[in-house]
Enzyme design. Structure first.
Site, PDB file in Angstrom:
ATOM      1  N   GLU A   1      15.793  57.095  16.318  1.00  0.00           N
ATOM      2  CA  GLU A   1      15.505  58.279  15.504  1.00  0.00           C
ATOM      3  C   GLU A   1      14.760  59.363  16.278  1.00  0.00           C
ATOM      4  OE1 GLU A   1      16.257  58.532  11.866  1.00  0.00           O
ATOM      5  OE2 GLU A   1      17.653  56.956  12.453  1.00  0.00           O
TER       6      GLU A   1
ATOM      7  N   HIS B   1       9.811  57.508   8.929  1.00  0.00           N
ATOM      8  CA  HIS B   1       9.587  57.760  10.361  1.00  0.00           C
ATOM      9  C   HIS B   1       8.088  57.683  10.617  1.00  0.00           C
ATOM     10  CE1 HIS B   1      13.507  60.282  10.382  1.00  0.00           C
ATOM     11  NE2 HIS B   1      13.744  59.141  10.996  1.00  0.00           N
TER      12      HIS B   1
ATOM     13  N   GLU C   1      11.803  59.506  -0.014  1.00  0.00           N
ATOM     14  CA  GLU C   1      11.657  59.651  -1.466  1.00  0.00           C
ATOM     15  C   GLU C   1      11.799  61.094  -1.935  1.00  0.00           C
ATOM     16  OE1 GLU C   1       8.217  57.382  -2.693  1.00  0.00           O
ATOM     17  OE2 GLU C   1       9.348  55.514  -2.416  1.00  0.00           O
TER      18      GLU C   1
ATOM     19  N   ARG D   1      23.524  61.843   9.406  1.00  0.00           N
ATOM     20  CA  ARG D   1      22.738  62.162  10.596  1.00  0.00           C
ATOM     21  C   ARG D   1      23.417  61.661  11.871  1.00  0.00           C
ATOM     22  NH1 ARG D   1      16.776  63.664  10.443  1.00  0.00           N
ATOM     23  NH2 ARG D   1      17.872  65.086  11.852  1.00  0.00           N
TER      24      ARG D   1
ATOM     25  N   CYS E   1       8.610  67.524  11.253  1.00  0.00           N
ATOM     26  CA  CYS E   1      10.053  67.230  11.296  1.00  0.00           C
ATOM     27  C   CYS E   1      10.830  68.382  11.916  1.00  0.00           C
ATOM     28  CB  CYS E   1      10.596  67.002   9.886  1.00  0.00           C
ATOM     29  SG  CYS E   1      10.108  65.448   9.142  1.00  0.00           S
TER      30      CYS E   1
ATOM     31  N   ALA F   1      21.191  66.740  -1.701  1.00  0.00           N
ATOM     32  CA  ALA F   1      22.207  65.756  -2.091  1.00  0.00           C
ATOM     33  C   ALA F   1      21.651  64.342  -2.168  1.00  0.00           C
ATOM     34  CB  ALA F   1      23.370  65.806  -1.104  1.00  0.00           C
ATOM     35  N   GLY F   2      20.371  64.155  -1.839  1.00  0.00           N
ATOM     36  CA  GLY F   2      19.800  62.812  -1.905  1.00  0.00           C
ATOM     37  C   GLY F   2      20.483  61.838  -0.965  1.00  0.00           C
ATOM     38  N   LEU F   3      20.812  62.277   0.242  1.00  0.00           N
ATOM     39  CA  LEU F   3      21.597  61.454   1.171  1.00  0.00           C
ATOM     40  C   LEU F   3      20.764  60.415   1.916  1.00  0.00           C
ATOM     41  CD1 LEU F   3      23.732  64.296   2.829  1.00  0.00           C
ATOM     42  CD2 LEU F   3      24.529  62.618   1.148  1.00  0.00           C
ATOM     43  N   SER F   4      19.431  60.518   1.836  1.00  0.00           N
ATOM     44  CA  SER F   4      18.589  59.770   2.770  1.00  0.00           C
ATOM     45  C   SER F   4      17.782  58.688   2.066  1.00  0.00           C
ATOM     46  CB  SER F   4      17.659  60.748   3.502  1.00  0.00           C
ATOM     47  OG  SER F   4      17.061  60.137   4.599  1.00  0.00           O
ATOM     48  N   PHE F   5      18.405  57.540   1.812  1.00  0.00           N
ATOM     49  CA  PHE F   5      17.723  56.414   1.165  1.00  0.00           C
ATOM     50  C   PHE F   5      16.511  56.003   2.004  1.00  0.00           C
ATOM     51  CE2 PHE F   5      17.328  51.722   0.538  1.00  0.00           C
ATOM     52  CZ  PHE F   5      16.930  51.761  -0.789  1.00  0.00           C
TER      53      PHE F   5
ATOM     54  N   ASN G   1      14.045  64.631  15.256  1.00  0.00           N
ATOM     55  CA  ASN G   1      14.989  63.520  15.400  1.00  0.00           C
ATOM     56  C   ASN G   1      16.106  63.815  16.397  1.00  0.00           C
ATOM     57  OD1 ASN G   1      14.460  63.626  12.026  1.00  0.00           O
ATOM     58  ND2 ASN G   1      13.890  61.786  13.145  1.00  0.00           N
TER      59      ASN G   1
END
Length: 447
Positions: free
Chosen positions: A174, A248, A26, A138, A365, A19-23, A110
């Site tokens: 984080e 991160h 990339e 998150r 991760c 969903a491309g939620l994490s500005f 995280n």
């Protein structure tokens, strides 16, 4: 005292989607709206866990969270039965549905920051849950993460699990993705390196992408975890690399025992930091990758440093890498030079983790490192420890409940919600966790 690093890997959830939620991440942005395969994602993660367990590295699993997370949609003003809530949010504000359906809890680096008992003032293993407040999707994780950690590390004589810091930007935390521990054998006191991106009153910060971790949060976590103040270093990540997609620290550096493997441009005032570590960590070795050999851009696209550095009994180390590293000629060339050089890294182990990688999460991760003595290991909920029986049971469970194709539109399907709750009910019994999910404590509430 003898101790081991146990890797607790997050199991990918049933609603894994792009969903491309994490500005600032990339890969997440680049793969937005692609079709995901949750079943394959879960199996890729399970195979990594089992392979490392079979190679002699202690390995355990942390289960996924309840998604879509209906209680938050109710907080946002959507009412009615669970099915009606889903229908309304899909029609009126589908972006909220994607956020509350994110499978991001899979990235358990995280989940929390850990302090082994050798480093703490009270001799317990401490966990401080991360608030992850820079991203809405998150920030929803902290309460269930705390429940899960308390169900896994349930002996209060040996383990202390702290709630997340207050949900404000000043205390953005984080977790272990911005934390490294350096030292000799795992059971000896180590030096804890907390890495932050910004601090109040300091103008040195990124300009393009957000710095998610604050120094204020790192200091609070060190206090909560009762880390001996003589065993703590705070360091700022280079803001320029944050602006290049290093959201991160575990995207630009990884540590294990006396070794810090990092990019030449990972930290602000890097030479000063490395000199400090040399002075305070016996036998410290920095393996700095020059920008002339691997650019920051190539680091981000291959996740070279989002790797796992694991110790064998003979002191040599294995570097666990995503497949993308092998497919990049420059990075793979550098890694083979590294193998031939004078350092503890003696083996490269490559895994296909494409489903996770496409959302910006590599091998590091997916795992939370917890250093445990033999006595502490025996106190961990044994049902989460990876072995042949658990691996087969989890694969069967994934085959039974997971879809092999998921789009953002599928998130509105009430059947997906029902499948997820049934699956997690079965899983919490399999892993002997008790009622850790809100839907279990509320008695279901599907209707």
């Amino acid at each position: 005292m003898n101790a081991w690093e146990v890797n607790f890997d997050g199991l990918v959830g049933l609603t894994h989607h792009y969903a491309g939620l994490s500005f600032g991440n990339e890969a997440s942005t680049r793969h937005r709206f692609q079709v995901s395969n949750p079943r394959q994602a879960a199996k890729q993660g399970l195979l990594k866990m089992k392979t490392l367990a079979d190679a002699g590295f202690p390995q355990a699993v942390i289960p996924p969270h309840e998604r879509p997370f209906i209680p938050v949609l109710r907080q946002l003003g959507f009412s009615g039965s669970d099915e009606q809530v889903l229908e309304k949010v899909a029609r009126q504000a589908p972006h909220w549905l994607s956020s509350v359906s994110s499978a991001s809890p899979m990235w358990v680096a995280n989940a929390a920051t850990i302090a082994p008992s050798a480093d703490t003032l009270d001799g317990k293993v401490h966990f401080t849950v991360a608030n992850l407040n820079n991203k809405f999707h998150r920030s929803l994780e902290a309460l269930v993460t705390e429940s899960l950690l308390k169900a896994i590390f349930n002996d209060e004589e040996k383990f202390s699990v702290h709630s997340a810091l207050p949900q404000v930007a000043l205390l953005g935390d984080e977790g272990a993705a911005n934390h490294n521990r350096l030292g000799g054998h795992y059971g000896e006191p180590g030096m804890q390196l907390f890495v932050y991106g910004r601090e109040e009153g300091n103008d040195t910060r990124p300009s393009r992408y957000p710095a998610r971790q604050t120094r204020e949060a790192s200091e609070a976590v060190a206090r909560l975890n009762q880390v001996n103040p003589q065993q703590v270093i705070f360091a700022q990540q280079n803001p320029d690399v944050i602006d290049q997609g290093v959201f991160h620290n575990d995207v630009i550096a990884v540590s294990n025992r006396q070794v810090l493997f990092c990019h030449q441009q990972a930290f602000a005032r890097q030479s000063q930091l490395l000199a400090n570590l040399r002075a305070r960590v016996n036998g410290f070795m920095a393996i700095e990758v020059p920008a002339t050999q691997v650019s920051v851009s190539d680091t981000v696209s291959t996740y070279l440093f989002n790797s796992q550095l694991l110790s064998r009994d003979d002191g040599s180390m294995m570097l666990v890498l995503p497949q993308e590293c092998r497919e990049h000629a420059g990075v793979w060339g550098y890694l083979n030079e590294l193998l031939a050089a004078d350092n503890p890294i003696s083996e490269l182990k490559v895994f296909d983790l494409r489903e996770s990688m496409a959302n910006g999460g590599g091998p590091a991760c997916l795992r939370l490192r917890v250093v445990l003595t033999e006595e502490e290991r025996r106190a961990v909920n044994p049902a989460v420890m990876m072995n042949d029986t658990l691996f087969n049971a989890l694969n069967d469970w994934v085959d039974r409940y997971y879809r092999d194709r998921l789009t953002a539109a599928d998130l509105a399907d009430p059947q997906l919600l029902r499948e997820g709750r049934e699956a997690l009910d079965v899983l919490s019994q399999l892993l002997n966790l008790g009622s850790v999910y809100p839907f279990q404590r509320e008695g279901g509430g599907n209707g």
